[in-house]
Every structure is written in structure tokens, then in C-alpha cells.
Motif scaffolding. Structure first.
Motif, PDB file in Angstrom:
ATOM      1  N   ALA A   8       0.827  -1.209   0.000  1.00 24.12           N
ATOM      2  CA  ALA A   8       0.000   0.000   0.000  1.00 24.12           C
ATOM      3  C   ALA A   8       0.859   1.257   0.000  1.00 24.12           C
ATOM      4  N   ILE A   9       1.935   1.247   0.778  1.00 23.67           N
ATOM      5  CA  ILE A   9       2.846   2.403   0.814  1.00 23.67           C
ATOM      6  C   ILE A   9       3.457   2.626  -0.567  1.00 23.67           C
ATOM      7  N   SER A  16      -4.439   4.674  -7.570  1.00 22.13           N
ATOM      8  CA  SER A  16      -5.622   4.588  -6.713  1.00 22.13           C
ATOM      9  C   SER A  16      -5.730   3.161  -6.178  1.00 22.13           C
ATOM     10  N   ILE A  17      -5.658   3.025  -4.885  1.00 26.49           N
ATOM     11  CA  ILE A  17      -5.675   1.695  -4.284  1.00 26.49           C
ATOM     12  C   ILE A  17      -6.679   1.643  -3.146  1.00 26.49           C
ATOM     13  N   ARG A  18      -7.086   0.442  -2.847  1.00 23.81           N
ATOM     14  CA  ARG A  18      -7.999   0.199  -1.730  1.00 23.81           C
ATOM     15  C   ARG A  18      -7.474  -1.017  -0.974  1.00 23.81           C
ATOM     16  N   LEU A  19      -7.428  -0.904   0.341  1.00 24.48           N
ATOM     17  CA  LEU A  19      -6.864  -1.948   1.188  1.00 24.48           C
ATOM     18  C   LEU A  19      -7.957  -2.506   2.091  1.00 24.48           C
ATOM     19  N   LYS A  27      -0.873   8.306   4.930  1.00 26.61           N
ATOM     20  CA  LYS A  27      -0.264   9.611   4.673  1.00 26.61           C
ATOM     21  C   LYS A  27      -0.179   9.898   3.172  1.00 26.61           C
ATOM     22  N   TYR A  28       0.012   8.841   2.379  1.00 29.37           N
ATOM     23  CA  TYR A  28       0.172   9.011   0.936  1.00 29.37           C
ATOM     24  C   TYR A  28      -1.111   8.705   0.159  1.00 29.37           C
ATOM     25  N   GLY A  29      -2.217   8.543   0.874  1.00 22.34           N
ATOM     26  CA  GLY A  29      -3.502   8.425   0.201  1.00 22.34           C
ATOM     27  C   GLY A  29      -4.101   7.042   0.111  1.00 22.34           C
ATOM     28  N   ALA A  30      -3.452   6.044   0.715  1.00 19.55           N
ATOM     29  CA  ALA A  30      -4.038   4.704   0.711  1.00 19.55           C
ATOM     30  C   ALA A  30      -5.330   4.707   1.528  1.00 19.55           C
TER      31      ALA A  30
END
Length: 301
Positions: free
Chosen positions: A17-18, A26-29, A68-71
Motif C-alpha cells: 500500500a505504501i 488509486s488503491i484500496r486496502l 499519509k500518501y492516500g491509501a
């Protein structure tokens, strides 16, 4: 449609994710809240933390960094996965989300000895019960250690721990030991005692973990269950990915499964079950995902 959906929020999933968030993807965890790393009371084996760090604290720091980076992390369990013409569909309850790629980082679940959950958790927190001699064998140096297991797997765990202490006892979990002649000889040569089961009556007694065996009650400074684990690869297998007989997903040297666009990292893939190894695999997978997606559509600012 997301660029990537990551299933699992342990060290592998959070590392990916980082990386992916910092690639401006664009990611989703998705996190079902059962990372095995969260059970670690304090690891002294993870580089950069000379005084050690708990699994929960490590995961919290990694999540903070990813966010912090938008994950985007969602506390939910993924229940289905299938390939589509444009990537993948991921099922979460009644919802179905689409992504161009998927990274599976779902890990494994240890088979536990037969003891109440509260006792298990207390023994684990106090270092009386341990699951990874690679991670914490050093902490049992010259102590009295029991290994619950038998057969080749139990023998190998006991022999590994013999490198840290001379006082190792291999205890069969259910009944008599199931050991072939070569296993028995290896244990005898190492001076490892063998005791038949069944194992029962676990209790914390005077800073030791005690249990009943066929040879009576015994107590140890630490006990290691060598009972195997369940690999959480069912989502990828359901989608058609190849796995080994024990359930570990087959991946290449870029963490690609047999299904294009589906990746796996960490303990769910065949390899060394270690935080550092999982993080390295995740970095490789994330970079490969980025380059794959860039090949489909240029990634530009």
C-alpha cells in the motif's frame, strides 16, 4: 475502478500500500483484522528496532505511513474474487468492487494447541507460548523448551530449537509419536527427549507453561506448537490460481500468480514466513503492478 485492491493488511499488504500510493495509483486496502503479526508481543528480529517492537505497533506505524500518501483502508472481509474482462471483481458482503489488479496478502493462521483463548493469549503475551523459532529462538537460549508436534515437521522444529538450548522435549499432540526411524535417530543424536501425548491441562504455573502428558505433568519456560497452519489462499484458488498441495500460492520471481494481474506476497505465497521477507515480496509485487499498469495505460502527471 481502482488501480489495485490489496486484500490483507499485515506487513506485506501495508508495504504494498505504501509503495502503490507513492506511485500515485488509486488503491484500496481491505483488512479483516486478523493479521498474524498483530499477535507478536515484541519482536527483536525486525531490523531497525534494537529494543524490539510489538506487532500491533509496527502495523499501526505502517498503516499511518500508507494513509499519509492516500491509501484507503477499509475494515471488512473480502468474500469473493473473480477475473473480469477489465481486471477483477472483489466481493465484500453485498458490494462488488472492480480493480485493474489485485494483490493477495492474506497470510496464514496457526493451528493452536488445545487451550482456552484467554490462556493462549496470556501465555503468548508472556513469552510462555511461541510460534516462530526463527523470530524468537534467541529469547529461549539455554531455557527449558517444549515442542508440541510429531513426524517430520515436529522433528525439524525441535532440531532448529536445539541450536538455542540443550533442553528440548518433543511432545506428541494426540497420542503416541508418529516418527520414522530417521526422525527418531536425528532426535536421539541431538539429545532431544520424546514424550507421548495427549497434551491437555495447560496452565501457567510459577512463570512456566505446564501441561499433562502420557508421562505426567511437565512444565517449560516456553512451548512451541509445531502443528502446522492454514494458508488463506482460498480467494485466489477460487479465482483459478495455482497453489501447492498445502495451499501456498505459486508465484514467479515478480510475485505474479498463474492468473495475469493477480499477485500474492507474504505468508500466503510459498517462501520464508518472516516479516522482512513479506515486506520484500510486497515491494517487488507493487513495483511489478505499477509497471504492468503503465504498460496498459501511461502513468503521467
Amino acid at each position: 475502478m481502482d488501480d489495485c485492491i490489496i486484500i490483507g493488511a499485515g506487513p506485506a499488504g501495508l508495504t504494498a500500500a505504501i509503495y502503490l500510493a507513492r506511485f500515485h495509483l488509486s488503491i484500496r486496502l481491505f483488512d479483516c483484522g486478523s493479521s498474524r503479526a498483530a499477535l507478536i508481543p515484541c519482536t527483536h528480529n525486525h531490523a531497525g528496532y534494537p529494543e524490539g517492537i510489538s506487532g500491533k505497533d509496527l502495523l499501526a506505524r505502517m498503516l499511518e505511513q500508507a494513509e499519509k500518501y492516500g491509501a484507503v483502508r477499509e475494515q471488512a472481509e473480502v468474500t469473493g474474487l473473480r477475473a473480469t474482462d477489465t481486471g477483477f471483481a472483489v466481493l465484500i458482503g453485498e458490494r462488488e468492487l472492480e480493480a485493474r489488479s489485485v494483490l493477495l496478502a492474506t497470510g496464514v493462521v496457526n493451528h493452536r494447541p488445545n487451550m482456552p483463548d484467554a490462556l493462549h493469549d496470556e501465555a503468548l503475551a508472556r513469552g510462555l507460548l511461541r510460534y516462530c523459532p526463527i523470530c524468537d529462538g534467541y529469547e529461549v537460549t539455554d531455557k527449558r523448551v517444549g515442542v508440541i508436534g510429531t513426524g517430520d515437521h515436529g522433528m525439524r522444529e525441535a532440531l532448529f530449537l536445539r541450536g538455542f538450548t540443550a533442553d528440548v522435549t518433543l511432545i506428541a499432540p494426540d497420542a503416541e509419536h508418529d516418527l520414522d526411524d530417521s526422525c527418531a535417530r536425528a532426535l536421539d543424536d541431538a539429545g532431544i527427549a520424546r514424550v507421548d501425548g495427549p497434551c491437555d491441562g495447560y496452565a501457567i504455573e510459577r512463570e512456566t507453561l505446564a501441561l499433562d502428558t502420557a508421562q505426567g505433568r511437565m512444565a517449560f519456560d516456553s512451548i512451541y506448537p509445531a502443528l502446522g497452519s492454514r494458508i488463506r489462499s482460498h480467494l485466489a484458488v477460487q479465482a483459478g490460481a495455482r497453489a501447492s498441495e498445502d495451499g501456498c500460492l505459486e508465484v514467479d520471481d515478480h510475485q505474479r500468480t498463474s492468473i495475469p494481474g493477480l499477485f500474492a506476497a507474504g505468508d500466503v505465497a510459498k517462501g520464508l514466513d518472516q516479516i522482512s521477507h513479506a515486506m520484500g515480496e510486497a515491494g517487488v509485487a507493487a513495483t511489478t503492478i505499477r509497471n504492468m499498469l503503465a504498460g496498459q495505460r501511461p502513468i503521467r502527471r
